[in-house]
Design a protein around this motif. Structure first.
Motif, PDB file in Angstrom:
ATOM      1  N   THR A 249      32.496  91.564  34.935  1.00 60.87           N
ATOM      2  CA  THR A 249      33.502  90.707  35.076  1.00 60.87           C
ATOM      3  C   THR A 249      33.840  90.753  36.727  1.00 60.87           C
ATOM      4  O   THR A 249      34.552  89.912  37.065  1.00 60.87           O
ATOM      5  CB  THR A 249      34.797  91.202  34.251  1.00 60.87           C
ATOM      6  OG1 THR A 249      35.158  92.495  34.715  1.00 60.87           O
ATOM      7  CG2 THR A 249      34.601  90.957  32.896  1.00 60.87           C
ATOM      8  N   ALA A 250      32.998  91.453  37.393  1.00 58.40           N
ATOM      9  CA  ALA A 250      33.283  91.637  38.871  1.00 58.40           C
ATOM     10  C   ALA A 250      33.158  90.286  39.566  1.00 58.40           C
ATOM     11  O   ALA A 250      33.694  90.207  40.333  1.00 58.40           O
ATOM     12  CB  ALA A 250      32.545  92.723  39.617  1.00 58.40           C
ATOM     13  N   SER A 251      32.157  89.561  39.100  1.00 63.53           N
ATOM     14  CA  SER A 251      31.829  88.211  39.699  1.00 63.53           C
ATOM     15  C   SER A 251      32.714  87.066  39.206  1.00 63.53           C
ATOM     16  O   SER A 251      32.659  86.144  39.788  1.00 63.53           O
ATOM     17  CB  SER A 251      30.305  88.084  39.450  1.00 63.53           C
ATOM     18  OG  SER A 251      30.148  87.706  38.101  1.00 63.53           O
ATOM     19  N   ASP A 252      33.469  87.220  38.140  1.00 65.42           N
ATOM     20  CA  ASP A 252      34.472  86.300  37.595  1.00 65.42           C
ATOM     21  C   ASP A 252      35.571  86.038  38.708  1.00 65.42           C
ATOM     22  O   ASP A 252      35.564  86.746  39.408  1.00 65.42           O
ATOM     23  CB  ASP A 252      35.111  86.775  36.226  1.00 65.42           C
ATOM     24  CG  ASP A 252      34.027  86.979  35.075  1.00 65.42           C
ATOM     25  OD1 ASP A 252      33.054  86.505  35.406  1.00 65.42           O
ATOM     26  OD2 ASP A 252      34.445  87.431  34.248  1.00 65.42           O
ATOM     27  N   GLN A 253      36.104  84.851  38.316  1.00 64.30           N
ATOM     28  CA  GLN A 253      37.126  84.456  39.169  1.00 64.30           C
ATOM     29  C   GLN A 253      38.392  85.418  39.007  1.00 64.30           C
ATOM     30  O   GLN A 253      38.491  86.466  38.033  1.00 64.30           O
ATOM     31  CB  GLN A 253      37.779  83.124  38.485  1.00 64.30           C
ATOM     32  CG  GLN A 253      36.892  81.899  38.720  1.00 64.30           C
ATOM     33  CD  GLN A 253      37.575  80.575  38.141  1.00 64.30           C
ATOM     34  OE1 GLN A 253      38.835  80.924  37.616  1.00 64.30           O
ATOM     35  NE2 GLN A 253      36.867  79.611  38.547  1.00 64.30           N
ATOM     36  N   PRO A 254      39.274  85.576  39.889  1.00 65.39           N
ATOM     37  CA  PRO A 254      40.173  86.746  39.928  1.00 65.39           C
ATOM     38  C   PRO A 254      41.300  86.446  38.961  1.00 65.39           C
ATOM     39  O   PRO A 254      41.525  85.234  38.685  1.00 65.39           O
ATOM     40  CB  PRO A 254      40.876  86.636  41.322  1.00 65.39           C
ATOM     41  CG  PRO A 254      40.353  85.396  42.093  1.00 65.39           C
ATOM     42  CD  PRO A 254      39.044  85.087  41.285  1.00 65.39           C
ATOM     43  N   ALA A 255      41.830  87.348  38.287  1.00 64.00           N
ATOM     44  CA  ALA A 255      42.812  87.036  37.451  1.00 64.00           C
ATOM     45  C   ALA A 255      44.036  86.330  38.003  1.00 64.00           C
ATOM     46  O   ALA A 255      44.506  86.497  39.158  1.00 64.00           O
ATOM     47  CB  ALA A 255      43.482  88.280  36.772  1.00 64.00           C
ATOM     48  N   ALA A 256      44.671  85.432  37.374  1.00 64.18           N
ATOM     49  CA  ALA A 256      45.846  84.691  37.718  1.00 64.18           C
ATOM     50  C   ALA A 256      47.115  85.645  37.710  1.00 64.18           C
ATOM     51  O   ALA A 256      47.336  86.701  37.165  1.00 64.18           O
ATOM     52  CB  ALA A 256      46.344  83.654  36.552  1.00 64.18           C
ATOM     53  N   GLU A 257      48.120  85.256  38.478  1.00 64.83           N
ATOM     54  CA  GLU A 257      49.118  86.102  38.914  1.00 64.83           C
ATOM     55  C   GLU A 257      49.911  86.237  37.686  1.00 64.83           C
ATOM     56  O   GLU A 257      50.127  85.163  37.041  1.00 64.83           O
ATOM     57  CB  GLU A 257      49.843  85.584  40.116  1.00 64.83           C
ATOM     58  CG  GLU A 257      49.463  85.725  41.432  1.00 64.83           C
ATOM     59  CD  GLU A 257      49.256  86.938  41.947  1.00 64.83           C
ATOM     60  OE1 GLU A 257      50.082  87.735  41.750  1.00 64.83           O
ATOM     61  OE2 GLU A 257      48.025  87.159  42.532  1.00 64.83           O
TER      62      GLU A 257
END
Length: 105
Positions: free
Chosen positions: A83-91
């Motif tokens: 999951t490191a290359s996935d989009q950052p988590a939403a706030e």
């Protein structure tokens, strides 16, 4: 082991003895009342032992417990890499972050 902080205490005690204050510091400043309660529970369960000098250690029975965490640690490392290359988590609180499906976690 399902109580909050129990696994963390076992993790911190693997391979070393710690005093109450050292253990509290390693556990990010957990409250003394919570640490006292968890140590009592883990001692009664024969997972943790208290030495005559007041320090805490994993008991012979408890010493085998961190090895049982091995598969979970391996899975977590694989998950983190995947999951490191996935989009950052939403706030938190972001209205766009409404997907709670298993794929979203």
């Amino acid at each position: 082991m399902t109580r909050r902080w129990s696994m963390r205490i076992v993790w911190e005690l693997q391979g070393r003895d710690l005093t109450f204050l050292e253990l509290q510091r390693e556990c990010d400043g957990m409250s003394s009342s919570t640490l006292t309660l968890r140590l009592r529970e883990l001692t009664e369960a024969r997972v943790v032992a208290r030495h005559q000098d007041g320090s805490y250690a994993l008991s012979p029975l408890g010493s085998s417990l961190p090895a049982a965490f091995g598969p979970l640690v391996s899975w977590a490392e694989e998950w983190a890499a995947a999951t490191a290359s996935d989009q950052p988590a939403a706030e938190v609180g972001d209205p766009a972050n409404t997907d709670i499906s298993p794929a979203a976690t």
